[in-house]
Design a protein around this motif. Structure first.
Motif, PDB file in Angstrom:
ATOM      1  N   LYS A  66       0.818  -1.213   0.000  1.00 48.48           N
ATOM      2  CA  LYS A  66       0.000   0.000   0.000  1.00 48.48           C
ATOM      3  C   LYS A  66       0.854   1.267   0.000  1.00 48.48           C
ATOM      4  O   LYS A  66       0.336   2.377   0.080  1.00 48.48           O
ATOM      5  N   TYR A  67       2.159   1.080  -0.078  1.00 53.26           N
ATOM      6  CA  TYR A  67       3.080   2.219  -0.030  1.00 53.26           C
ATOM      7  C   TYR A  67       3.197   2.860  -1.408  1.00 53.26           C
ATOM      8  O   TYR A  67       3.512   2.200  -2.397  1.00 53.26           O
ATOM      9  N   LEU A  68       2.931   4.154  -1.478  1.00 53.68           N
ATOM     10  CA  LEU A  68       3.028   4.897  -2.730  1.00 53.68           C
ATOM     11  C   LEU A  68       4.086   5.982  -2.600  1.00 53.68           C
ATOM     12  O   LEU A  68       4.202   6.632  -1.566  1.00 53.68           O
ATOM     13  N   THR A  69       4.856   6.171  -3.664  1.00 54.50           N
ATOM     14  CA  THR A  69       5.873   7.222  -3.666  1.00 54.50           C
ATOM     15  C   THR A  69       6.065   7.738  -5.082  1.00 54.50           C
ATOM     16  O   THR A  69       5.863   7.005  -6.055  1.00 54.50           O
ATOM     17  N   ASP A  70       6.431   9.004  -5.192  1.00 53.87           N
ATOM     18  CA  ASP A  70       6.741   9.559  -6.510  1.00 53.87           C
ATOM     19  C   ASP A  70       8.235   9.487  -6.795  1.00 53.87           C
ATOM     20  O   ASP A  70       8.718  10.046  -7.777  1.00 53.87           O
ATOM     21  N   LYS A  71       8.972   8.789  -5.927  1.00 57.64           N
ATOM     22  CA  LYS A  71      10.406   8.594  -6.126  1.00 57.64           C
ATOM     23  C   LYS A  71      10.728   7.105  -6.021  1.00 57.64           C
ATOM     24  O   LYS A  71      11.245   6.634  -5.006  1.00 57.64           O
ATOM     25  N   PRO A  72      10.391   6.347  -7.071  1.00 60.82           N
ATOM     26  CA  PRO A  72      10.624   4.899  -7.019  1.00 60.82           C
ATOM     27  C   PRO A  72      12.105   4.565  -6.871  1.00 60.82           C
ATOM     28  O   PRO A  72      12.967   5.274  -7.391  1.00 60.82           O
TER      29      PRO A  72
END
Length: 389
Positions: free
Chosen positions: A24-30
């Motif tokens: 469920k972890y979202l980030t704009d810096k993969p």
């Protein structure tokens, strides 16, 4: 090893240890250590550029990978021969005419046999399941003309399936010689003999019956799967020719997969795809192991057989190739004699590619990968083999 390691993802502990549920972890810096990094993402396009920090960056010859999104196969079919894309993986009955024939020197089709499409009999159903349903399963298997079904469902692009449950020709080195000549066409006499020996008699309408009940079966498919539905119609016609009635029913894709995985066995027959692996053990273990029976598991027909489990244990408990091959041959015998699944045709990972801009694609002479851009980790393997023209 590629199959196992390619699906084990390594993530940095210093980032993910504190994020809670990683799904469920979202980030704009993969974060990643692979050969490419995501540099642009929009609704209809994803762009990956070569990662200069990759541990073998000097061996990566492709500088950029672009993934455009197409709403359906028909638009992709137009883009590929125009040169808008170099690589695709889709089925069309007219691939040879619409793609390969337009530039045979550069446009190529490679299909690696990796799957097995079958009729899946519910082993808990009193008519087709278990020992009681064995005569019906064998009769239905004998009634089927696999050559005709493969030609109808795949336009002749994929070969008929083997009654051994092996994905052939990929697994040809594992094939027990006694099963090398199994019939691919219908054997009406054998089908009817299985039924009459089990006490069935032919009714006035040409359909066999027993204890006052007609031999009428229901076969489920997915409403949007045109190849499956073409096969289902032909199966019904072939079954009727030997005295078995099959009623075809289609359901939505979501409902189909719920039906297959909910562990309730609320069906009689259904069409299904069985995914193979590096050796036949992977398919057999997923779909025949009694430990795989239950909700969310792969043995969705409920096959429960001590001989099968014994052979699977024999294979998994040794590294001796001879002992492993003996185990696989033992399972083949069980499969042929019992038809826990009724194979129809061998499925391929479709790989359409152009050599105008890049070479190094897998093919029949160098089958280092299935070649499909839809399969991981194969997609990365292929890109790392490519060389610009």
């Amino acid at each position: 090893m590629v199959t196992i390691a390619g699906h084990v993802y390594i993530i940095p502990k210093h980032i993910f240890a504190s994020v809670g549920d990683p799904t469920k972890y979202l980030t704009d810096k993969p974060v990643g250590t692979g050969p490419f990094t995501l540099t642009r993402y929009q609704a209809d396009l994803a762009v990956f550029d070569k990662n200069p920090n990759y541990w073998q960056a000097n061996q990566v010859k492709v500088n950029e990978v672009r993934f455009p999104e197409y709403k359906d196969n028909s638009t992709m079919q137009l883009a590929l021969p125009k040169g808008d894309i170099d690589w695709a993986g889709y089925f069309s009955p007219t691939l040879q005419q619409d793609f390969v024939a337009k530039d045979p020197a550069h446009f190529h089709l490679y299909m690696d046999a990796v799957n097995l499409y079958s009729i899946c009999p519910n082993q808990k159903d009193p008519l087709v399941g278990g020992q009681a349903g064995l005569p019906v399963r064998l009769a239905l298997s004998s009634a089927i003309d696999r050559n005709a079904i493969a030609a109808q469902a795949t336009a002749g692009l994929e070969p008929p399936g083997s009654m051994t449950g092996l994905v052939l020709p990929t697994a040809k080195d594992w094939l027990d010689p006694q099963f090398s000549g199994l019939p691919m066409t219908a054997d009406v006499a054998a089908a009817q003999r299985y039924l009459t020996d089990a006490g069935f008699t032919k009714g006035p309408d040409g359909i066999y019956q027993k204890n006052g009940k007609r031999l009428s079966l229901t076969l489920r498919s997915v409403d949007t799967y045109s190849d499956w539905n073409a096969a289902a119609k032909l199966i019904a016609d072939q079954a009727k020719a030997v005295g078995i009635e099959i009623k075809n029913v289609t359901v939505g894709e979501d409902n189909y997969y719920t039906l297959r995985t909910n562990g309730k066995y609320d069906y009689q027959l259904m069409l299904c795809g069985m995914v193979g692996g590096p050796t036949p053990y992977y398919l057999y273990n997923q779909y025949l192991n009694s430990a795989q029976i239950g909700q969310g598991k792969f043995n969705f027909v409920g096959w429960n057989d001590s001989k099968t489990d014994g052979y699977l244990t024999q294979y998994a408990s040794t590294t001796d190739p001879t002992a492993q091959k003996q185990a696989i041959m033992g399972i083949q015998k069980v499969f042929v004699q019992n038809q826990p699944y009724i194979p129809l045709w061998t499925g391929a990972d479709y790989d359409e590619y152009s050599t105008k801009n890049f070479t190094g694609w897998p093919d029949q002479n160098n089958p280092y990968s299935s070649g499909s851009p839809n399969t991981a980790p194969d997609i990365e393997m292929v890109i790392l083999h490519l060389q610009p023209v």
